[in-house]
Design a protein around this motif. Structure first.
Motif, short mmCIF file in Angstrom:
data_model
loop_
_atom_site.label_atom_id
_atom_site.label_comp_id
_atom_site.label_asym_id
_atom_site.label_seq_id
_atom_site.Cartn_x
_atom_site.Cartn_y
_atom_site.Cartn_z
N LYS A 44 42.02 37.27 52.35
CA LYS A 44 42.54 35.90 52.41
C LYS A 44 41.63 35.11 53.34
N SER A 82 36.84 35.67 45.84
CA SER A 82 37.43 36.94 46.28
C SER A 82 37.94 37.81 45.13
N GLU A 83 37.56 37.48 43.89
CA GLU A 83 38.05 38.23 42.73
C GLU A 83 37.54 39.66 42.68
N THR A 141 45.18 38.86 42.20
CA THR A 141 45.99 38.27 43.26
C THR A 141 47.34 38.98 43.38
N ARG A 144 44.65 41.25 47.84
CA ARG A 144 44.19 39.85 47.74
C ARG A 144 45.39 38.92 47.73
N GLU A 145 45.44 38.04 48.73
CA GLU A 145 46.55 37.10 48.87
C GLU A 145 46.07 35.66 48.71
N GLU A 146 45.14 35.44 47.80
CA GLU A 146 44.63 34.10 47.54
C GLU A 146 44.12 34.03 46.11
N THR A 147 43.76 32.84 45.68
CA THR A 147 43.29 32.68 44.30
C THR A 147 41.84 32.20 44.22
#
Length: 96
Positions: A19, A48-49, A64, A41-44
């Motif tokens: 994140k 960060s994929e 996510t 993963r705490e985001e979109t």
């Protein structure tokens, strides 16, 4: 750095939150023992994929909200980077 905990199966395990970067971004493990890095993963953000561990020929898609385990055995002491596919997020694995 954060030292990985050892599980009942003998894995050295660490949870890494994705994140805005990696938390923790430095993980310490022992060489010659299996490692399991759990990326959550705490985001979109598209950056960060994916996480890449080129020194261990490992990579993983990070959906996510899901925890994805990356497992390998570091045979040589040293410092190894892990990063997103764009190189904006960076972390380090210290193998002792």
């Amino acid at each position: 750095g954060t030292r990985a905990s050892v599980t009942s199966t003998g894995h050295q395990e660490a949870m890494i939150l994705v994140k805005g970067g990696y938390t923790p971004d430095v993980v310490v493990v022992e060489h010659g023992k299996p490692v399991r890095l759990n990326f959550r993963r705490e985001e979109t953000a598209s950056c960060s994929e994916m996480v890449l561990l080129p020194d261990f020929d490992k990579s993983a898609q990070l959906p996510t909200g899901e925890t994805v385990a990356v497992e390998f055995v570091p045979n040589e002491p040293g410092e190894y980077e892990f990063a997103c596919q764009m190189g904006m997020f960076r972390g380090k694995l210290i193998v002792q």
